[in-house]
Design a protein around this motif. Structure first.
Motif, PDB file in Angstrom:
ATOM      1  N   GLY A 141       0.785  -1.220   0.000  1.00 29.18           N
ATOM      2  CA  GLY A 141       0.000   0.000   0.000  1.00 29.18           C
ATOM      3  C   GLY A 141       0.819   1.272   0.000  1.00 29.18           C
ATOM      4  N   VAL A 142       0.103   2.361  -0.082  1.00 27.09           N
ATOM      5  CA  VAL A 142       0.715   3.676  -0.246  1.00 27.09           C
ATOM      6  C   VAL A 142       1.565   4.078   0.964  1.00 27.09           C
ATOM      7  N   LEU A 143       1.250   3.552   2.147  1.00 32.78           N
ATOM      8  CA  LEU A 143       2.054   3.849   3.338  1.00 32.78           C
ATOM      9  C   LEU A 143       2.989   2.695   3.676  1.00 32.78           C
ATOM     10  N   ALA A 144       2.495   1.469   3.569  1.00 33.91           N
ATOM     11  CA  ALA A 144       3.301   0.307   3.971  1.00 33.91           C
ATOM     12  C   ALA A 144       4.537   0.135   3.103  1.00 33.91           C
ATOM     13  N   LYS A 145       4.388   0.390   1.812  1.00 30.90           N
ATOM     14  CA  LYS A 145       5.503   0.131   0.898  1.00 30.90           C
ATOM     15  C   LYS A 145       6.720   1.005   1.222  1.00 30.90           C
ATOM     16  N   PRO A 146       6.566   2.331   1.380  1.00 32.44           N
ATOM     17  CA  PRO A 146       7.753   3.123   1.738  1.00 32.44           C
ATOM     18  C   PRO A 146       8.321   2.758   3.116  1.00 32.44           C
ATOM     19  N   ILE A 147       7.463   2.376   4.065  1.00 34.16           N
ATOM     20  CA  ILE A 147       7.967   1.966   5.380  1.00 34.16           C
ATOM     21  C   ILE A 147       8.843   0.728   5.234  1.00 34.16           C
ATOM     22  N   LEU A 148       8.371  -0.251   4.482  1.00 31.77           N
ATOM     23  CA  LEU A 148       9.160  -1.469   4.267  1.00 31.77           C
ATOM     24  C   LEU A 148      10.430  -1.213   3.482  1.00 31.77           C
ATOM     25  N   GLU A 154       8.648   9.389   4.044  1.00 31.36           N
ATOM     26  CA  GLU A 154       7.828   9.438   2.827  1.00 31.36           C
ATOM     27  C   GLU A 154       6.423   8.928   3.121  1.00 31.36           C
ATOM     28  N   ALA A 155       6.340   7.877   3.940  1.00 36.80           N
ATOM     29  CA  ALA A 155       5.021   7.353   4.323  1.00 36.80           C
ATOM     30  C   ALA A 155       4.222   8.425   5.056  1.00 36.80           C
ATOM     31  N   GLU A 156       4.878   9.152   5.938  1.00 34.76           N
ATOM     32  CA  GLU A 156       4.179  10.213   6.681  1.00 34.76           C
ATOM     33  C   GLU A 156       3.722  11.323   5.748  1.00 34.76           C
ATOM     34  N   GLY A 185       6.636  -5.501  12.530  1.00 35.86           N
ATOM     35  CA  GLY A 185       7.252  -4.180  12.611  1.00 35.86           C
ATOM     36  C   GLY A 185       6.466  -3.148  11.833  1.00 35.86           C
ATOM     37  N   LEU A 186       5.919  -3.566  10.687  1.00 40.19           N
ATOM     38  CA  LEU A 186       5.114  -2.663   9.857  1.00 40.19           C
ATOM     39  C   LEU A 186       3.870  -2.207  10.612  1.00 40.19           C
ATOM     40  N   LEU A 187       3.199  -3.156  11.275  1.00 38.85           N
ATOM     41  CA  LEU A 187       1.992  -2.826  12.016  1.00 38.85           C
ATOM     42  C   LEU A 187       2.291  -1.791  13.101  1.00 38.85           C
ATOM     43  N   GLU A 188       3.373  -2.002  13.840  1.00 41.92           N
ATOM     44  CA  GLU A 188       3.737  -1.066  14.906  1.00 41.92           C
ATOM     45  C   GLU A 188       4.019   0.325  14.354  1.00 41.92           C
ATOM     46  N   GLU A 189       4.716   0.367  13.231  1.00 42.22           N
ATOM     47  CA  GLU A 189       5.047   1.665  12.622  1.00 42.22           C
ATOM     48  C   GLU A 189       3.788   2.381  12.145  1.00 42.22           C
TER      49      GLU A 189
END
Length: 588
Positions: A141-148, A154-156, A185-189
């Motif tokens: 997704g649009v937020l998960a992908k940059p976080i990973l 960028e996600a923010e 880790g993604l869920l927590e972020e």
């Protein structure tokens, strides 16, 4: 809602070669788990939306229509090779306005932003975002992908943009847990991001199959489209299934608000589609006529005088037999009361055009041959009075459904008729109709065998044991050799069991052999469009769905016999100089 959770991220077989869920199976699961609502969010398309809406209503389940879109991060016009092509973003229709915007966005993804996938962007979301509830999507997704990818800032930035665009009550940060290590880790972020920006969380499961034991069949389905073992795709684990409310509550016990928000979203989504109300295009009337009914009456009586008038064309007054006039008046009255005069004029117009251009036209087929108006207009060439054909079989005043006139044309020149209709009513109002090719038993066996790595000769042997058109289950019961191999060879048993799960699923879209649709306005106000592999655009809705929403669909069939007859008449004319005309005589 009756339960503590509603599935809002759900894929059906219309997420082609990416999900094994049939719409009926999804609704049965929702019913079994006593869920009062369910969403359908296929990848980029709304192809299953009308079927889903109708069946959900029948099951007493609230349908939520959505799409998991492909969002182009640098804009839909960016098609530079080597760059990130898309991220996922989920949109749900809150009301009819949102549904109409899903039609637009899904169509524009194909017509304007297509690059490997049908892509939209923020510009389109800004224009067509009203009535939509947005969630941030899966791990792609649009937020998960940059976080990973190690880009939390960028996600923010994306979260702030989407909050600003849709408002905090319409944009949710989506959290998922499929038992994967990277998701923890993604869920927590994502939770921290939601708290930091004061954005609501929503818990989903990325449903691609019904039960955990379907995960292998799903992986096989994913790889039917790949040829190289190195490209093999897989969803890790077996957790992408239709989970119960209890399972979701256990997974997200630390975030009860994310579960509650599924109910809040489901309550807000209240789409009421007006089905089967006809959406007929306007026929441009010649000057001097006030209504389609007036013009249709004029044409019908003119044609009746040519067909039946005493002495018409030989100096007679063209007076009609009483039987003809009574039947004509009755049919015109029914057509007028049902509001279908424009339909007859539209069909008359393109048949007239074809005849004037010398395009061979068939004499008529099906129940339309029972209409005297059709005969008088020259749409058909069979006299319904002479052969005792019933008008009510074609158009019944007690059953308000659009008439269905199928017209045969010479296939060599059929495209000219389609082009005429397109130019007459506007390219943005006319399209050919999709049909969906499915995995038949034989092709399912061959595809599954290839992905499993079985020799082609073995797969071919099994496939040829299945009678044409026979389902696998039926073939197992009727073909002894197939049953023997199934019972004695574990490898073949596995092949057939997986094939049974995939049999009948949608494999790919193609163009319907005959159907076109004509809308009263821009087509994408009524139905979404899809781009085929050859670049052509067709409707995402099939013939049944289009009929359900009241669209005017017409079958322009290509009949090779007409070409053969036309060629024969041309050869006769060339060799004997006789200009013969084809006349239908049903007495011989």
């Amino acid at each position: 809602m009756d339960t503590d959770f509603v599935h809002l991220h759900v894929h059906s077989e219309y997420s082609m070669l990416d999900a094994t869920c049939r719409i009926e199976e999804l609704l049965l699961q929702a019913k079994e788990h006593e869920m009062g609502a369910l969403a359908l969010t296929d990848h980029g398309v709304l192809s299953g939306a009308i079927e889903f809406y109708q069946k959900a209503k029948n099951y007493g389940i609230k349908p939520i229509i959505g799409v998991e879109f492909y969002l182009a991060p640098r804009g839909r016009q960016d098609k530079a090779p080597g760059r990130e092509r898309y991220r996922h973003l989920l949109a749900l229709a809150e009301d009819e306005r949102g549904y109409k915007n899903l039609l637009k966005l899904s169509s524009l993804g194909y017509s304007d932003g297509f690059y490997y996938k049908p892509r939209i962007d923020l510009e389109l979301l800004e224009e067509y975002g009203d009535g939509l509830i947005i969630t941030s999507g899966c791990k792609s997704g649009v937020l998960a992908k940059p976080i990973l990818q190690g880009q939390p800032k960028e996600a923010e930035e994306w979260a702030r943009r989407l909050r600003e665009l849709f408002g905090p009550g319409n944009f949710f940060i989506e959290i998922q847990d499929h038992g994967l290590q990277e998701e923890q880790g993604l869920l927590e972020e994502l939770v921290r991001l939601a708290h930091r920006l004061d954005l609501p969380l929503v818990a989903t499961n990325d449903v691609h199959y019904i039960a955990p034991q379907d995960s292998q069949a799903h992986e096989i389905l994913l790889n039917i489209q790949t040829r190289d073992k190195e490209e093999r795709r897989s969803y890790e684990g077996d957790q992408y299934y239709f989970k119960s409310s209890e399972e979701m509550a256990k997974l997200f016990s630390a975030h009860p608000e994310a579960l509650e928000n599924t109910l809040w979203i489901a309550e807000r989504c209240s789409l009421d589609l007006e089905l089967e109300a006809p959406h007929l295009p306007r026929f441009a009337l010649p000057q001097g006529y006030k209504s389609p009914e007036d013009y249709l009456r004029e044409l019908a009586y003119r044609g009746a005088q040519e067909r039946y008038g005493y002495g018409y064309g030989d100096g007679g007054d063209g007076e009609l037999p009483e039987e003809v006039e009574e039947r004509l008046e009755y049919e015109l009255r029914v057509i007028g009361e049902m509001g279908f005069a424009s339909y007859f004029l539209i069909v008359w117009d393109f048949v007239r055009y074809a005849r004037e251009q010398g395009i061979p036209v068939g004499p008529g087929r099906g129940s339309a041959a029972g209409s005297l108006v059709s005969y008088c207009l020259g749409i058909t060439d069979i006299d319904p009075l002479e052969y005792g054909l019933l008008f009510e079989r074609f158009l019944n005043p007690e059953r308000i459904t659009l008439p269905d006139i199928d017209i045969d044309f010479c296939p060599r020149r059929r495209e000219e008729v389609i082009n005429y209709v397109t130019e007459r009513y506007g390219r943005d109002r006319v399209a050919q109709i999709v049909t969906f090719d499915t995995l038949a038993a034989r092709s399912a066996v061959r595809d599954v065998a290839r992905v499993l790595g079985l020799p082609y000769s073995q797969a071919d042997k099994i496939a040829k044991l299945i009678p044409f058109g026979s389902p696998l289950e039926e073939a197992l019961g009727s073909v002894r050799e197939l049953r023997r191999l199934y019972d004695s060879d574990p490898q073949i048993k596995q092949l057939i069991e997986i094939s049974k799960k995939l049999e009948g699923l949608v494999r790919n879209p193609s163009t319907h052999a005959a159907g076109i649709v004509i809308a009263p306005g821009e087509l994408t106000d009524y139905a979404p469009l899809l781009r085929l592999s050859d670049g052509s655009l067709v409707t995402q809705y099939d013939m049944v769905a289009l009929e359900t929403i009241g669209m005017l669909k017409i079958d322009l069939l290509g009949l090779r016999n007409l070409t053969v007859i036309a060629d024969a008449l041309e050869l006769i004319k060339a060799n004997s100089r006789e200009d013969l005309q084809l006349r239908l005589d049903l007495e011989r």
